[in-house]
Design a protein around this motif. Structure first.
Motif, PDB file in Angstrom:
ATOM      1  N   THR A 160      64.659  14.496  34.496  1.00 57.26           N
ATOM      2  CA  THR A 160      66.102  14.285  34.482  1.00 57.26           C
ATOM      3  C   THR A 160      66.639  13.968  33.097  1.00 57.26           C
ATOM      4  O   THR A 160      67.767  13.510  32.970  1.00 57.26           O
ATOM      5  CB  THR A 160      66.476  13.137  35.431  1.00 57.26           C
ATOM      6  OG1 THR A 160      65.802  11.948  34.992  1.00 57.26           O
ATOM      7  CG2 THR A 160      66.141  13.447  36.865  1.00 57.26           C
ATOM      8  N   ALA A 161      65.875  14.208  32.059  1.00 59.48           N
ATOM      9  CA  ALA A 161      66.288  13.816  30.714  1.00 59.48           C
ATOM     10  C   ALA A 161      67.611  14.458  30.308  1.00 59.48           C
ATOM     11  O   ALA A 161      68.439  13.819  29.655  1.00 59.48           O
ATOM     12  CB  ALA A 161      65.196  14.164  29.706  1.00 59.48           C
ATOM     13  N   ARG A 162      67.835  15.708  30.696  1.00 60.11           N
ATOM     14  CA  ARG A 162      69.076  16.379  30.292  1.00 60.11           C
ATOM     15  C   ARG A 162      70.310  15.729  30.908  1.00 60.11           C
ATOM     16  O   ARG A 162      71.411  15.862  30.388  1.00 60.11           O
ATOM     17  CB  ARG A 162      69.002  17.866  30.627  1.00 60.11           C
ATOM     18  CG  ARG A 162      69.057  18.186  32.086  1.00 60.11           C
ATOM     19  CD  ARG A 162      68.956  19.704  32.330  1.00 60.11           C
ATOM     20  NE  ARG A 162      69.204  20.051  33.690  1.00 60.11           N
ATOM     21  CZ  ARG A 162      68.353  19.852  34.704  1.00 60.11           C
ATOM     22  NH1 ARG A 162      67.188  19.297  34.486  1.00 60.11           N
ATOM     23  NH2 ARG A 162      68.669  20.213  35.931  1.00 60.11           N
ATOM     24  N   HIS A 163      70.134  14.999  31.990  1.00 66.04           N
ATOM     25  CA  HIS A 163      71.261  14.330  32.639  1.00 66.04           C
ATOM     26  C   HIS A 163      71.692  13.065  31.896  1.00 66.04           C
ATOM     27  O   HIS A 163      72.734  12.504  32.203  1.00 66.04           O
ATOM     28  CB  HIS A 163      70.924  13.983  34.086  1.00 66.04           C
ATOM     29  CG  HIS A 163      70.609  15.172  34.928  1.00 66.04           C
ATOM     30  ND1 HIS A 163      71.529  16.140  35.228  1.00 66.04           N
ATOM     31  CD2 HIS A 163      69.456  15.569  35.514  1.00 66.04           C
ATOM     32  CE1 HIS A 163      70.970  17.074  35.975  1.00 66.04           C
ATOM     33  NE2 HIS A 163      69.701  16.747  36.155  1.00 66.04           N
ATOM     34  N   PHE A 164      70.896  12.633  30.953  1.00 64.76           N
ATOM     35  CA  PHE A 164      71.209  11.428  30.198  1.00 64.76           C
ATOM     36  C   PHE A 164      71.817  11.731  28.833  1.00 64.76           C
ATOM     37  O   PHE A 164      71.946  10.839  28.009  1.00 64.76           O
ATOM     38  CB  PHE A 164      69.949  10.575  30.013  1.00 64.76           C
ATOM     39  CG  PHE A 164      69.579   9.814  31.247  1.00 64.76           C
ATOM     40  CD1 PHE A 164      70.020   8.512  31.426  1.00 64.76           C
ATOM     41  CD2 PHE A 164      68.816  10.400  32.240  1.00 64.76           C
ATOM     42  CE1 PHE A 164      69.695   7.806  32.566  1.00 64.76           C
ATOM     43  CE2 PHE A 164      68.484   9.708  33.379  1.00 64.76           C
ATOM     44  CZ  PHE A 164      68.925   8.407  33.546  1.00 64.76           C
ATOM     45  N   ILE A 165      72.175  12.981  28.596  1.00 63.08           N
ATOM     46  CA  ILE A 165      72.735  13.367  27.302  1.00 63.08           C
ATOM     47  C   ILE A 165      74.171  13.827  27.502  1.00 63.08           C
ATOM     48  O   ILE A 165      74.434  14.802  28.217  1.00 63.08           O
ATOM     49  CB  ILE A 165      71.898  14.494  26.663  1.00 63.08           C
ATOM     50  CG1 ILE A 165      70.470  14.013  26.449  1.00 63.08           C
ATOM     51  CG2 ILE A 165      72.527  14.944  25.352  1.00 63.08           C
ATOM     52  CD1 ILE A 165      69.505  15.092  26.041  1.00 63.08           C
ATOM     53  N   ASP A 166      75.098  13.114  26.865  1.00 56.93           N
ATOM     54  CA  ASP A 166      76.510  13.486  26.898  1.00 56.93           C
ATOM     55  C   ASP A 166      77.136  13.014  25.593  1.00 56.93           C
ATOM     56  O   ASP A 166      77.320  11.812  25.371  1.00 56.93           O
ATOM     57  CB  ASP A 166      77.218  12.863  28.103  1.00 56.93           C
ATOM     58  CG  ASP A 166      78.661  13.306  28.201  1.00 56.93           C
ATOM     59  OD1 ASP A 166      78.897  14.531  28.268  1.00 56.93           O
ATOM     60  OD2 ASP A 166      79.548  12.441  28.181  1.00 56.93           O
ATOM     61  N   MET A 167      77.431  13.955  24.702  1.00 58.05           N
ATOM     62  CA  MET A 167      77.914  13.616  23.372  1.00 58.05           C
ATOM     63  C   MET A 167      79.265  12.879  23.380  1.00 58.05           C
ATOM     64  O   MET A 167      79.411  11.907  22.643  1.00 58.05           O
ATOM     65  CB  MET A 167      77.996  14.875  22.504  1.00 58.05           C
ATOM     66  CG  MET A 167      78.224  14.564  21.044  1.00 58.05           C
ATOM     67  SD  MET A 167      77.042  13.400  20.317  1.00 58.05           S
ATOM     68  CE  MET A 167      75.589  14.391  20.244  1.00 58.05           C
ATOM     69  N   PRO A 168      80.263  13.270  24.179  1.00 51.24           N
ATOM     70  CA  PRO A 168      81.509  12.490  24.173  1.00 51.24           C
ATOM     71  C   PRO A 168      81.294  11.026  24.574  1.00 51.24           C
ATOM     72  O   PRO A 168      81.881  10.123  23.964  1.00 51.24           O
ATOM     73  CB  PRO A 168      82.396  13.215  25.190  1.00 51.24           C
ATOM     74  CG  PRO A 168      81.891  14.618  25.190  1.00 51.24           C
ATOM     75  CD  PRO A 168      80.408  14.499  24.969  1.00 51.24           C
ATOM     76  N   SER A 169      80.443  10.784  25.547  1.00 51.06           N
ATOM     77  CA  SER A 169      80.161   9.406  25.951  1.00 51.06           C
ATOM     78  C   SER A 169      79.496   8.634  24.815  1.00 51.06           C
ATOM     79  O   SER A 169      79.838   7.479  24.540  1.00 51.06           O
ATOM     80  CB  SER A 169      79.239   9.390  27.175  1.00 51.06           C
ATOM     81  OG  SER A 169      79.848   9.998  28.266  1.00 51.06           O
ATOM     82  N   PHE A 170      78.551   9.274  24.154  1.00 49.40           N
ATOM     83  CA  PHE A 170      77.852   8.643  23.035  1.00 49.40           C
ATOM     84  C   PHE A 170      78.821   8.337  21.892  1.00 49.40           C
ATOM     85  O   PHE A 170      78.770   7.262  21.298  1.00 49.40           O
ATOM     86  CB  PHE A 170      76.710   9.543  22.556  1.00 49.40           C
ATOM     87  CG  PHE A 170      75.858   8.931  21.500  1.00 49.40           C
ATOM     88  CD1 PHE A 170      74.967   7.917  21.809  1.00 49.40           C
ATOM     89  CD2 PHE A 170      75.943   9.356  20.188  1.00 49.40           C
ATOM     90  CE1 PHE A 170      74.174   7.341  20.839  1.00 49.40           C
ATOM     91  CE2 PHE A 170      75.161   8.796  19.204  1.00 49.40           C
ATOM     92  CZ  PHE A 170      74.275   7.783  19.529  1.00 49.40           C
ATOM     93  N   LEU A 171      79.721   9.264  21.600  1.00 48.68           N
ATOM     94  CA  LEU A 171      80.678   9.044  20.519  1.00 48.68           C
ATOM     95  C   LEU A 171      81.648   7.906  20.821  1.00 48.68           C
ATOM     96  O   LEU A 171      82.005   7.137  19.930  1.00 48.68           O
ATOM     97  CB  LEU A 171      81.443  10.331  20.225  1.00 48.68           C
ATOM     98  CG  LEU A 171      80.650  11.425  19.521  1.00 48.68           C
ATOM     99  CD1 LEU A 171      81.474  12.695  19.386  1.00 48.68           C
ATOM    100  CD2 LEU A 171      80.158  10.950  18.166  1.00 48.68           C
ATOM    101  N   VAL A 172      82.079   7.795  22.079  1.00 45.80           N
ATOM    102  CA  VAL A 172      82.960   6.680  22.453  1.00 45.80           C
ATOM    103  C   VAL A 172      82.278   5.348  22.146  1.00 45.80           C
ATOM    104  O   VAL A 172      82.868   4.441  21.573  1.00 45.80           O
ATOM    105  CB  VAL A 172      83.359   6.764  23.941  1.00 45.80           C
ATOM    106  CG1 VAL A 172      83.946   5.462  24.438  1.00 45.80           C
ATOM    107  CG2 VAL A 172      84.333   7.896  24.164  1.00 45.80           C
ATOM    108  N   VAL A 173      81.002   5.250  22.499  1.00 46.74           N
ATOM    109  CA  VAL A 173      80.270   4.000  22.292  1.00 46.74           C
ATOM    110  C   VAL A 173      80.026   3.749  20.810  1.00 46.74           C
ATOM    111  O   VAL A 173      80.281   2.648  20.301  1.00 46.74           O
ATOM    112  CB  VAL A 173      78.939   4.019  23.076  1.00 46.74           C
ATOM    113  CG1 VAL A 173      78.089   2.816  22.734  1.00 46.74           C
ATOM    114  CG2 VAL A 173      79.211   4.066  24.563  1.00 46.74           C
TER     115      VAL A 173
END
Length: 127
Positions: free
Chosen positions: A26-39
């Motif tokens: 499920t590793a690909r489900h834990f990658i989301d660039m907009p979420s990472f950028l917000v943080v």
């Protein structure tokens, strides 16, 4: 010696969480660039506003990452629920799974920053 323990603790934590993520493919489900950028961008804003000193900045970074993660969650939840009427029932769960990623990123970054702040502290607690 204390710095070594802090780094080892973080490596063990990342290894355990990493194994939990990849164990079910499920590793690909834990990658989301907009979420990472917000943080990350929210955390940087907190660091800019922090009082001087590396420990203060790391503590503000930890707090900012968690706060930004929760704000990202609320933003994602509003967007998801606003568009829920056009979703099929099977599309809501993936949208909600992306919504919680900023909280996950925020806590992971917070742990890293807290370990680093503890490693830089002059007066480590005895175990």
């Amino acid at each position: 010696m204390f710095m070594f323990r802090a780094v080892m603790g973080w490596i063990i934590l990342i290894a355990v969480i990493g194994l939990a993520i990849v164990s079910n493919d499920t590793a690909r489900h834990f990658i989301d660039m907009p979420s990472f950028l917000v943080v990350v961008l929210g955390m940087i804003a907190f660091v800019i506003a922090a009082p001087s000193g590396p420990i203060n900045r790391l503590e503000y970074a930890a707090s900012g990452a968690v706060t930004s993660g929760w704000l990202g969650f609320v933003i994602g939840l509003v967007i998801t629920l606003r568009n829920a009427e056009s979703f099929e029932a099977t599309a809501i769960a993936p949208a909600l799974s992306i919504t919680v990623l900023p909280v996950f990123y925020g806590y992971m970054i917070s742990v890293l920053m807290s370990f680093m702040a503890n490693a830089l502290d002059d007066t480590p607690d005895d175990l």
